[in-house]
Design an enzyme around this catalytic site. Sequence first.
Site, mmCIF file in Angstrom:
data_model
loop_
_atom_site.group_PDB
_atom_site.id
_atom_site.type_symbol
_atom_site.label_atom_id
_atom_site.label_comp_id
_atom_site.label_asym_id
_atom_site.label_seq_id
_atom_site.Cartn_x
_atom_site.Cartn_y
_atom_site.Cartn_z
ATOM 1 C CB SER A 136 -21.476 24.526 72.611
ATOM 2 O OG SER A 136 -20.675 23.706 73.216
ATOM 3 C CG ASP A 372 -23.663 17.389 77.900
ATOM 4 O OD1 ASP A 372 -22.593 18.096 78.360
ATOM 5 O OD2 ASP A 372 -23.918 17.908 76.767
ATOM 6 C CG HIS A 375 -23.494 20.888 76.478
ATOM 7 N ND1 HIS A 375 -22.828 20.718 76.389
ATOM 8 C CD2 HIS A 375 -22.479 22.889 75.532
ATOM 9 C CE1 HIS A 375 -21.890 20.484 75.238
ATOM 10 N NE2 HIS A 375 -21.842 21.485 74.952
#
Length: 395
Positions: A136, A372, A375
């Site tokens: 990702s 998070d 990312h």
Amino acid sequence: MTLLSSHQSPSCHLFKSCLTFLFLALFQFPTAFSALIMSLRNHHSHPQHRRPMFQTNQSTCALFTGTWVRDDSYPLYQYSNCPIIDAEFNCQMYGRPDSDYLKYRWQPLNCQLPRFDGLVFLSKMRGKNVMFVGDSLGRNQWESLICMISAAAPQTQTQMSRGDPFSTFKFLEYDLSISYYRAPYLVDIDVVQGRRILKLEDIAGNGNAWRMADVLLFNTGHWWSHKGSLQGWDLIESGGTHYQDMDRLVALERGLRTWANWIDTNVDRTRIRVFFQSISPTHYDPSEWSAGATVMTTKNCYGETAPMTGTTYPGIYPDQMRVVDEVISEMHVPIYLLDITMLSELRKDGHPSIYSGDLNPAQRANPDRSADCSHWCLPGLPDTWNELFYTVLFY
């Protein structure tokens, strides 16, 4: 070429021998090696002191050693004008209250990065297929590049196709495809009787999808260390034997050697350019960047609003990068390592934290468990990765 930093050590004689070999190779084959890694393999006990030098097409520049400087001309696009950004990266849309993190530009120590020009990218890559392959973080960078190009050509006709594992965005007037192929381990995963088998010596299934590309940018890393519910496999297959688990760095090395062999066997070096993106760091342990912090008092990147100053990160350089360096150094096809690890480590402020569309209100209210810090926001740090990618492609 000027070398940045070097400690005297017992391995100094090996270091000098490696340099002699590299200079002879560059003298004899200047074109083939113009995009080859000029990275000094770390022989010291402190990997955070690693300082690579890279040869661009026209000059020698330590692209990946530098500092973050304030620049109010950034960001290069607005999230509201790029609807392809996934919710998990769209921090401004999902309530991030600060915006200073958008106002920083990467400044290498001994050169100036050219300003990204989406029209130049479209013109030079007309008729080409650029493909990001990996996890990702690769998707993070893929979406960033689409937004950066689109901002320069908002009226050009485009076409988007999303799927799993393959997605592509086409700039139809330029016959340019920017694609993403999801392969978090690069090697294949097969499902046998309901069990996911990570096949460290098999890559044919994934590899067939990469043959069409003119430019390939690979990444892998995070998924190799995942355990429990985040683990992406049930068994590992290596050498005809199935394992419940194994040393994750050993598994990474075996998988990368399978990838390297596929590249060396299948890539036409006269037509295809191959890049490997180094490990993207996480920021879950504030003791790495703040001497007064402990994991007990603050647990992650939540609340961080500015990058670190200086050129080095006090935390430990990822062990996975030593594996990446070793495997790539032994390949026959020239691979350019986009070594974004250190410059990204300085950006503790660039993660979605709780401002991700993937989180519900209860999760956002509990940043210790839900933030998070893996990312990156878009716009944000991946735009810099693509500025570096652009520089190496065209300069």
